[in-house]
Motif scaffolding. Structure first.
Motif, short mmCIF file in Angstrom:
data_model
loop_
_atom_site.label_atom_id
_atom_site.label_comp_id
_atom_site.label_asym_id
_atom_site.label_seq_id
_atom_site.Cartn_x
_atom_site.Cartn_y
_atom_site.Cartn_z
N ASN A 96 0.87 -1.30 -0.08
CA ASN A 96 -0.17 -0.01 -0.02
C ASN A 96 0.85 1.38 -0.13
OD1 ASN A 96 -2.83 -1.14 -0.02
ND2 ASN A 96 -1.92 -2.03 2.22
N HIS A 97 2.01 1.11 -0.75
CA HIS A 97 2.71 2.46 -0.90
C HIS A 97 1.95 3.68 -1.85
CE1 HIS A 97 5.91 -0.18 0.56
NE2 HIS A 97 6.72 0.82 0.52
N ALA A 98 2.60 4.96 -1.63
CA ALA A 98 2.06 5.87 -2.53
C ALA A 98 1.98 5.56 -3.77
CB ALA A 98 2.91 7.15 -1.96
N HIS A 106 9.61 12.92 -6.97
CA HIS A 106 8.73 13.54 -6.28
C HIS A 106 8.26 12.86 -4.99
CE1 HIS A 106 8.70 16.35 -9.64
NE2 HIS A 106 7.99 17.24 -8.55
N VAL A 107 9.42 11.99 -4.40
CA VAL A 107 9.19 11.22 -3.14
C VAL A 107 10.30 11.46 -2.29
CG1 VAL A 107 9.12 9.01 -2.17
CG2 VAL A 107 8.11 9.20 -4.33
N ARG A 108 9.80 12.04 -1.00
CA ARG A 108 10.91 12.43 -0.06
C ARG A 108 10.67 11.61 1.15
NH1 ARG A 108 12.35 16.95 -2.32
NH2 ARG A 108 10.80 18.41 -3.16
N THR A 109 11.80 11.01 1.70
CA THR A 109 11.97 10.43 2.80
C THR A 109 12.66 11.02 4.10
OG1 THR A 109 12.22 8.33 1.27
CG2 THR A 109 12.82 8.19 3.76
N GLU A 146 7.37 9.03 4.60
CA GLU A 146 7.40 8.88 3.22
C GLU A 146 6.30 9.93 2.57
OE1 GLU A 146 8.19 5.26 0.65
OE2 GLU A 146 6.11 5.59 0.91
N LEU A 147 6.91 10.78 1.81
CA LEU A 147 5.80 11.93 1.51
C LEU A 147 5.74 12.07 -0.22
CD1 LEU A 147 3.89 14.26 2.23
CD2 LEU A 147 6.13 15.89 2.11
N SER A 148 4.71 11.91 -0.70
CA SER A 148 4.66 11.95 -2.15
C SER A 148 3.65 12.92 -2.58
CB SER A 148 4.46 10.38 -2.80
OG SER A 148 4.11 10.76 -3.96
N LEU A 149 3.96 13.95 -3.40
CA LEU A 149 2.85 14.98 -3.74
C LEU A 149 2.60 14.99 -5.14
CD1 LEU A 149 4.12 17.61 -1.17
CD2 LEU A 149 2.18 16.09 -0.99
N TYR A 150 1.51 15.50 -5.76
CA TYR A 150 1.29 15.56 -7.29
C TYR A 150 0.48 16.73 -7.06
CZ TYR A 150 -2.68 12.69 -6.50
OH TYR A 150 -3.95 12.30 -5.90
N GLU A 151 -0.04 17.21 -8.52
CA GLU A 151 -1.06 18.18 -8.49
C GLU A 151 -2.21 17.56 -8.46
OE1 GLU A 151 -0.51 21.40 -9.31
OE2 GLU A 151 1.67 21.31 -9.49
N GLY A 152 -3.04 18.10 -7.12
CA GLY A 152 -4.32 17.60 -6.91
C GLY A 152 -4.41 16.80 -5.57
N ILE A 189 3.66 6.69 7.44
CA ILE A 189 4.58 6.80 8.48
C ILE A 189 4.68 5.62 9.11
CG2 ILE A 189 4.50 8.12 10.75
CD1 ILE A 189 2.63 10.00 9.54
N LEU A 190 6.03 5.25 9.65
CA LEU A 190 6.17 3.88 10.11
C LEU A 190 6.98 4.18 11.38
CD1 LEU A 190 6.88 0.50 8.63
CD2 LEU A 190 8.59 1.59 10.14
#
Length: 359
Positions: A180-182, A195-198, A211-217, A223-224
């Protein structure tokens, strides 16, 4: 940031040029130290900044020349800040979490210097959305800055800002999907990989990965909190119980412990196999099909291969103890025949089994 001095032109003598560069470095260094000393925000609530915010977010490219160097968690300082309770971070102001998935224990992959690394523990995974009553759209840049500030204010450190090419294939898309990853991780294109930050945050008692992943919208956050598995104990079926189950239903279910992702028996796994011996020795006409089963963690083809290998381990152990190979056969079904769902650790433990079936 604009340079504090006017551009250097050709009229400077070499000595003047050297002095000017020296002063510039000193000035930039003092500005950086001042900025670091002012980082004392104690709140774990993320506040979105406006586009006119003058905060400068500085990140180091962790995926360049030294990307292959081994990561040492001990290089991350232990924070003295009060970080609250798991999962520690609220959504930014004006945003909310939705479709939350929680797990007491699982293996997620986080990018460290661009390379995906499996880390085990309890997890909290969710989407990030803009509030419905908002009159402004989702802003990846502002959400990124909000999380960066909140995490670093708590003492967290960014350890990656992208995923290196080839990492998705190395781990396997199915493995990442089952974790169930981003969606941006399994998207596997130039935009999503970059665009994946750890981040990692250490306290005296815990190690937290974000683990943060962002896109337009929209966006995703995993969080582990790293923790060892609290594996539920499964009691061994005794020889008389095996015989009773075979007589009653034609099969007996055994939970035999193997090494993780291997076909080698653990000590209590050997004890379980030893319970099969007297059943076969006391019933010389009995023939058994030894059938291996796994939970649904990992790729299906890998699970089937593993289940066959484990069934063969049991068969060979019995043969080495004097049982004729002509009375036995081994096969495996992977995760295709679960006894129960795989949504919980207890369910997965039940599905990892060996079945003895009368031939």
């Amino acid at each position: 940031m604009n340079a504090p001095f006017a551009p250097i032109n050709q009229i400077f003598e070499p000595a003047q040029l050297l002095m000017k560069n020296f002063l510039y470095v000193c000035f930039a260094g003092s500005m950086l130290l001042t900025a670091c000393s002012n980082n004392e925000n104690k709140s774990t609530t993320i506040i979105e900044t406006s586009k006119t915010d003058s905060t400068i977010v500085t990140r180091t490219d962790t995926t360049s020349a030294g990307a292959s160097a081994a990561f040492d968690i001990n290089t991350i300082p232990v924070t003295s800040k009060e970080i609250g309770k798991f999962p520690y971070l609220n959504a930014p102001e004006g945003y909310h979490y939705n479709d939350v998935i929680k797990s007491d224990f699982e293996n997620l992959h986080f990018a460290i210097k661009g390379r995906l690394t499996g880390i085990e523990g309890k997890s909290y995974k969710t989407n990030i959305y803009k509030n419905r009553d908002s009159d402004t759209p989702f802003s990846p840049e502002l959400v990124d800055r909000a999380y960066n500030k909140a995490i670093t204010d708590l003492g967290g450190v960014q350890v990656s800002d992208k995923i290196l090419p080839g990492e998705i294939e190395r781990i396997g898309k199915k493995v990442l999907e089952q974790g169930n990853h981003a969606y941006s991780i399994i998207g596997d294109n130039d935009y999503t990989l970059s665009h994946v930050r750890t981040y990692v945050l250490r306290t005296a008692a815990a190690e937290i990965w974000i683990e943060l992943s962002l896109y337009e919208g929209g966006g995703y956050i995993n969080i582990l909190q790293k923790e060892a598995a609290n594996v539920p104990k499964v009691s061994i079926i005794k020889a008389d119980e095996i015989k009773s189950e075979l007589d009653k239903s034609g099969k007996a279910v055994l939970h035999i412990n193997f090494d993780v992702d291997k076909a080698s028996l653990l000590a209590d796994g050997k004890d379980a196999v030893n319970q099969i011996l007297p059943v076969l020795k006391n019933n010389p006409d009995l023939k058994l099909s030894i059938e291996g089963h796994t939970d649904n963690s990992g790729a299906a083809d890998k699970n089937k291969t593993l289940s066959i290998a484990r069934a063969n381990t049991v068969l060979q152990s019995l043969v080495q103890s004097g049982i004729s190979a002509s009375r036995l056969k081994a096969t495996g079904f992977g995760a295709s025949k679960p006894l129960t769902d795989n949504d919980t650790d207890a369910g997965k433990a039940q599905n990892r089994r060996v079945e003895l079936v009368k031939i």
